[in-house]
Scaffold this active site. Structure first.
Site, PDB file in Angstrom:
ATOM      1  N   SER A  22     -22.543  -6.116   5.380  1.00  0.00           N
ATOM      2  CA  SER A  22     -21.479  -7.093   5.188  1.00  0.00           C
ATOM      3  C   SER A  22     -20.468  -6.667   4.117  1.00  0.00           C
ATOM      4  O   SER A  22     -20.840  -6.166   3.057  1.00  0.00           O
ATOM      5  CB  SER A  22     -22.084  -8.451   4.802  1.00  0.00           C
ATOM      6  N   LYS A  73     -27.230 -19.731  11.359  1.00  0.00           N
ATOM      7  CA  LYS A  73     -26.191 -20.762  11.296  1.00  0.00           C
ATOM      8  C   LYS A  73     -26.662 -22.124  11.804  1.00  0.00           C
ATOM      9  O   LYS A  73     -26.334 -23.163  11.232  1.00  0.00           O
ATOM     10  CB  LYS A  73     -24.950 -20.315  12.074  1.00  0.00           C
ATOM     11  N   ASP A 109     -15.166 -20.163  10.997  1.00  0.00           N
ATOM     12  CA  ASP A 109     -14.785 -19.200  12.036  1.00  0.00           C
ATOM     13  C   ASP A 109     -13.476 -19.615  12.712  1.00  0.00           C
ATOM     14  O   ASP A 109     -12.561 -18.798  12.878  1.00  0.00           O
ATOM     15  CB  ASP A 109     -15.890 -19.090  13.092  1.00  0.00           C
ATOM     16  N   GLY A 133     -14.978 -17.226  26.609  1.00  0.00           N
ATOM     17  CA  GLY A 133     -16.264 -17.344  25.939  1.00  0.00           C
ATOM     18  C   GLY A 133     -16.617 -18.776  25.591  1.00  0.00           C
ATOM     19  O   GLY A 133     -15.738 -19.641  25.469  1.00  0.00           O
ATOM     20  N   GLY A 135     -19.640 -19.028  23.393  1.00  0.00           N
ATOM     21  CA  GLY A 135     -20.633 -18.824  22.339  1.00  0.00           C
ATOM     22  C   GLY A 135     -20.123 -19.350  21.010  1.00  0.00           C
ATOM     23  O   GLY A 135     -19.135 -20.092  20.955  1.00  0.00           O
ATOM     24  N   GLY A 136     -20.773 -18.930  19.931  1.00  0.00           N
ATOM     25  CA  GLY A 136     -20.456 -19.461  18.608  1.00  0.00           C
ATOM     26  C   GLY A 136     -19.012 -19.265  18.188  1.00  0.00           C
ATOM     27  O   GLY A 136     -18.323 -20.219  17.803  1.00  0.00           O
ATOM     28  N   ALA A 137     -18.532 -18.012  18.247  1.00  0.00           N
ATOM     29  CA  ALA A 137     -17.166 -17.724  17.803  1.00  0.00           C
ATOM     30  C   ALA A 137     -16.148 -18.422  18.687  1.00  0.00           C
ATOM     31  O   ALA A 137     -15.181 -19.031  18.201  1.00  0.00           O
ATOM     32  CB  ALA A 137     -16.927 -16.218  17.803  1.00  0.00           C
ATOM     33  N   GLY A 255      -9.531  -8.429  15.195  1.00  0.00           N
ATOM     34  CA  GLY A 255     -10.641  -9.181  14.642  1.00  0.00           C
ATOM     35  C   GLY A 255     -10.772  -9.136  13.136  1.00  0.00           C
ATOM     36  O   GLY A 255     -11.333 -10.052  12.539  1.00  0.00           O
TER      37      GLY A 255
END
Length: 286
Positions: A22, A73, A109, A133, A135-137, A255
């Site tokens: 990270s 998360k 996000d 999408g 999903g999470g993002a 991104g």
């Protein structure tokens, strides 16, 4: 770092696994030092089953806050005292703020996308956005854009039922926003929806290494000058999606911009101050 840590230094952490790669500690610690803030940011490799203890540790050590990454998360949400509207709708948190033992869970996000758009001169209010999408993002993007005033959202996903579930949440919370769910395999419909949109965002991992030769958009006739195209994928920085969109005259946002601005949103929640984004961008996102 050694010169500015004292007995009063506040601790902010990153929880998740793995976290060794990270860039958040470097970005936040640079910003603390730049603004003269008495905090230190450390990463801790925490598995899902360890999150309960990690949250208890936040309270015990009176930590100011924490960021939460995969796979923790959803688990972290269970131990919050309060949730932001977006975190409640999404069912996950990536930022925790500790106010005298009371923990509030946020998700930045989607804020990262909205602030990234703003940084490029684009206001989400009144706009139509198509998102690939569920999903999470992707869900974070859809929900935050709705909360911040998007006029219309079209969601494309391989499982239409999952996209429809998010669409229904948005309809309930933001009745003024029109939301549609479609099959990602319906190339013709996706091409039409993107072409009629102000913004297109890829919230999937299509285009990420080692599949950098792929694009979620199968028909490049979807692109046109004036369309804004964002890609949540940041490795590679220029995906096939962005390359083809740029060639068609679109405004492209990669991104890393979203990573930067979601970090800036968390920084604001922790400290109440604005991250020195321009300098952070030059230091870590060239």
């Amino acid at each position: 770092m050694e010169g500015r840590i004292s007995g009063h230094t506040g601790l902010i952490a990153l929880f998740g696994s793995p976290v060794g790669h990270s860039g958040s500690p470097a970005m936040h610690n640079y910003s603390f030092a730049r603004l003269g803030l008495d905090y230190a940011y450390l990463a801790f490799d925490i598995k899902t089953e360890e999150m309960k203890d990690a949250i208890a540790g936040m309270k015990t050590f009176r930590m100011r806050g924490a960021n939460v990454t995969m796979p923790c998360k959803t688990e972290a949400l269970k131990y919050m005292d309060e949730l932001s509207p977006a975190a409640r709708m999404i069912g996950a948190v990536n930022t925790i703020v500790n106010d005298d033992g009371r923990l509030t869970g946020h998700i930045t996000d989607g804020i990262g996308v909205v602030w990234s758009l703003r940084d490029h001169g684009v206001d989400i209010r009144g706009k139509k956005i198509t998102v690939a999408g569920a999903g999470g993002a992707a869900t974070a993007i859809q929900i935050q854009c709705a909360l911040d005033g998007a006029r219309e959202i079209s969601i494309f996903n391989r499982t239409v039922e999952k996209a429809e579930a998010t669409a229904e949440k948005i309809r309930q919370a933001v009745p003024g926003c029109m939301v549609h769910a479609f099959d990602l395999a319906d190339t013709e419909r996706m091409t039409e929806e993107i072409y009629s949109s102000d913004i297109f965002a890829n919230g999937t991992n299509v285009g990420m290494k080692p599949k950098e030769g792929e694009s979620v958009v199968k028909d490049i006739r979807a692109f046109r000058p004036g369309l804004v195209v964002l890609d949540a994928v940041y490795n590679p920085r220029e995906t096939r999606l962005l390359r083809e969109a740029k060639e068609a005259g679109c405004l492209c946002i990669d991104g890393t911009s979203m990573l930067l601005w979601q970090g800036a949103a968390a920084f604001k929640l922790f400290t109440g101050q604005d991250m020195p984004v321009k300098e952070v961008k030059e230091q870590f996102f060239r």
